[in-house]
Scaffold this motif. Structure first.
Motif, PDB file in Angstrom:
ATOM      1  N   ARG A  42     -36.915-111.629 -87.626  1.00 37.58           N
ATOM      2  CA  ARG A  42     -37.042-110.322 -86.978  1.00 37.58           C
ATOM      3  C   ARG A  42     -38.420-110.103 -86.365  1.00 37.58           C
ATOM      4  NH1 ARG A  42     -33.965-106.488 -91.479  1.00 37.58           N
ATOM      5  NH2 ARG A  42     -31.942-106.343 -90.386  1.00 37.58           N
ATOM      6  N   THR A  43     -39.385-110.923 -86.713  1.00 43.14           N
ATOM      7  CA  THR A  43     -40.763-110.681 -86.259  1.00 43.14           C
ATOM      8  C   THR A  43     -41.232-111.677 -85.212  1.00 43.14           C
ATOM      9  OG1 THR A  43     -41.683-112.053 -88.041  1.00 43.14           O
ATOM     10  CG2 THR A  43     -41.359-109.709 -88.498  1.00 43.14           C
ATOM     11  N   THR A  80     -29.585-113.412 -82.495  1.00 43.76           N
ATOM     12  CA  THR A  80     -30.150-112.060 -82.539  1.00 43.76           C
ATOM     13  C   THR A  80     -29.198-111.005 -83.111  1.00 43.76           C
ATOM     14  OG1 THR A  80     -29.547-111.824 -80.195  1.00 43.76           O
ATOM     15  CG2 THR A  80     -31.811-112.458 -80.690  1.00 43.76           C
ATOM     16  N   LEU A 128     -28.801-110.344 -86.891  1.00 43.60           N
ATOM     17  CA  LEU A 128     -29.950-109.758 -87.584  1.00 43.60           C
ATOM     18  C   LEU A 128     -29.825-108.249 -87.736  1.00 43.60           C
ATOM     19  CD1 LEU A 128     -32.875-111.738 -85.873  1.00 43.60           C
ATOM     20  CD2 LEU A 128     -31.950-112.104 -88.173  1.00 43.60           C
ATOM     21  N   GLU A 129     -29.057-107.613 -86.854  1.00 42.87           N
ATOM     22  CA  GLU A 129     -28.879-106.161 -86.941  1.00 42.87           C
ATOM     23  C   GLU A 129     -28.199-105.756 -88.248  1.00 42.87           C
ATOM     24  OE1 GLU A 129     -26.713-105.069 -83.460  1.00 42.87           O
ATOM     25  OE2 GLU A 129     -28.201-105.929 -82.077  1.00 42.87           O
ATOM     26  N   SER A 148     -36.778-115.583 -80.608  1.00 47.07           N
ATOM     27  CA  SER A 148     -35.710-116.473 -81.057  1.00 47.07           C
ATOM     28  C   SER A 148     -36.038-117.915 -80.681  1.00 47.07           C
ATOM     29  CB  SER A 148     -34.374-116.077 -80.429  1.00 47.07           C
ATOM     30  OG  SER A 148     -34.403-116.308 -79.027  1.00 47.07           O
ATOM     31  N   ARG A 179     -36.290-111.679 -92.517  1.00 51.38           N
ATOM     32  CA  ARG A 179     -37.526-110.935 -92.216  1.00 51.38           C
ATOM     33  C   ARG A 179     -38.386-111.703 -91.224  1.00 51.38           C
ATOM     34  NH1 ARG A 179     -37.244-109.973 -97.890  1.00 51.38           N
ATOM     35  NH2 ARG A 179     -38.735-111.650 -98.306  1.00 51.38           N
TER      36      ARG A 179
END
Length: 425
Positions: free
Chosen positions: A259-260, A95, A98-99, A263, A256
């Motif tokens: 992010r949707t 996670t 991804l930022e 995890s 992308r």
């Protein structure tokens, strides 16, 4: 023959137990010890393991313990399948990268580096304790990131071989598509762990007919669907890349996507909860179907074959048995240092693994392999010596990161999320 499994409380373990039971003629196991600090999980997994052996008529003894030294005492081989920090640490690995717009994955990129930093020191401690009690015991590493962990073990002088299930998975899939037995399929599998390509699929052995062009022509859609990559790419390259290459070839699209959705760690944690409930049922005496969705397909077959080969008397079979493993390069890929760890077919016997010769690699593959090898060397130095600067350098060297601002932020994030596992932080 006595084996120990470190990380024996894993929900993977019944897959391994099932393989030991089915393939007992290949690996005549007399005693198996499951080792894990999580006593509650270990009781559930150990109980199911005994029931699986009993149902399939395996005479071997199964025991379990949280005491590593006692568990590995007298073993001929030790299998490592541990996860430092559990699924909670994996969820973080997937996670926080991804930022920055970087892929979040447990074996590559910033998340993979975090896992290596947590894992290498513990694995080396385990290996040292195994060597003190059994200097002749082999260590089979299934713990990710396999390439970095295996390099750490071999560099420290341990009798170790790394194992991954990607190659055996391709072998089984291709055999099914071709209507032949897996033993008839030889793969020209080359690269690093989780960074490999199938350059040829030969029938009957290393010198057999290459049927990869026919496989792509007749089954290109099925192959591409498994990879989650375009068929046009497979046709253009004329090789089958590992599905892990998707993180490189389609990085931004994967980010992308990640992010949707939840995890993978969250999905696996849910599966593990259900699996452990199943394992606690005293009527269950076989691996449940749900386990097939957990990952690690054909892990047991690969582990049995590799362990059996390593425990053969050296010289019993001059050619050894050919298996895809992770081991020292030793000149196999001339553009890499000898102490790089590569994943290729090798002859395996009681003397260890010796890679088969590899045809010269095209720059499209050798360039990425060389880049990731350099990253892995820096990652290992960071894992062994610690320090913010070493973490930064490893991240800067990784082709999925490679920018100063990203590397700076990811370094701080990695340390912040893993401080409890990093003695130097």
């Amino acid at each position: 023959m006595k084996l120990a499994v470190v990380g024996g409380g894993s929900t993977y373990t019944p897959e391994l137990i099932d393989g030991f039971a089915r393939l007992r003629d290949v690996l005549p196991l007399e005693e198996l010890v499951l080792i894990d600090p999580a006593a509650d999980r270990l009781d559930l997994v150990g109980g199911l393991a005994r029931r699986i052996f009993a149902k399939q008529g395996h005479p071997g003894k199964i025991s379990w313990t949280a005491d590593l030294d006692a568990g590995v005492d007298g073993t001929d081989a030790v299998l490592l399948q541990l996860r430092v920090g559990g699924q909670a640490a994996r969820r973080q690995d997937e996670t926080w990268p991804l930022e920055c717009g970087c892929v979040g994955q447990e074996t590559t990129g910033a998340g993979g580096l975090a896992k290596a930093l947590r894992t290498v020191p513990l694995v080396l401690d385990i290996a040292d304790r195994v060597r003190r009690r059994n200097p002749d015991a082999w260590i089979v590493d299934f713990t990710n990131p396999v390439g970095i962990v295996t390099r750490a073990l071999l560099t420290a002088g341990h009798k170790a071989v790394g194992l991954c299930n990607v190659a055996i998975g391709f072998q089984r899939k291709f055999a099914n598509l071709l209507g032949v037995t897996p033993e008839e399929v030889f793969l020209e599998h080359v690269g690093l762990n989780h960074l490999t390509w199938e350059r040829a699929v030969r029938l009957g052995g290393p010198d057999g007919e290459d049927v990869l062009p026919r496989l792509i022509a007749e089954h290109g859609d099925a192959i591409a669907d498994d990879l989650r990559m375009p068929r046009s790419l497979v046709e253009r390259l004329g090789v089958v890349p590992s599905y892990y290459l998707r993180y490189f070839y389609q990085h931004d699209a994967v980010v992308r996507e990640l992010r949707t959705k939840p995890s993978r760690a969250s999905e696996v944690a849910g599966m593990e909860k259900k699996l452990l409930e199943m394992y606690g049922d005293p009527a269950l005496d076989e691996k449940p179907e749900l386990l097939s969705k957990r990952g690690g397909a054909f892990y047991s077959e690969a582990a049995v074959a590799l362990t059996s080969s390593l425990l053969r008397e050296r010289g019993r079979d001059e050619a050894g048995e050919v298996q895809v493993v992770n081991t020292f390069n030793n000149g196999t890929l001339p553009f890499l240092p000898d102490d790089a760890v590569i994943e290729v077919p090798a002859t395996v016997d009681g003397g260890g693994a010796k890679p088969l010769p590899v045809r010269p690699l095209e720059p499209l593959y050798s360039g990425l392999i060389a880049n990731i090898t350099a990253y892995e060397q820096l990652a290992l130095e960071a894992a062994l010596k610690g320090g913010r600067d070493r973490v930064f350098e490893a991240l800067l060297a990784h082709p999925l990161i490679g920018q100063i601002d990203y590397a700076e932020k990811l370094t701080d994030d990695l340390i912040a999320h893993n401080r409890e596992h990093l003695k130097w932080a």
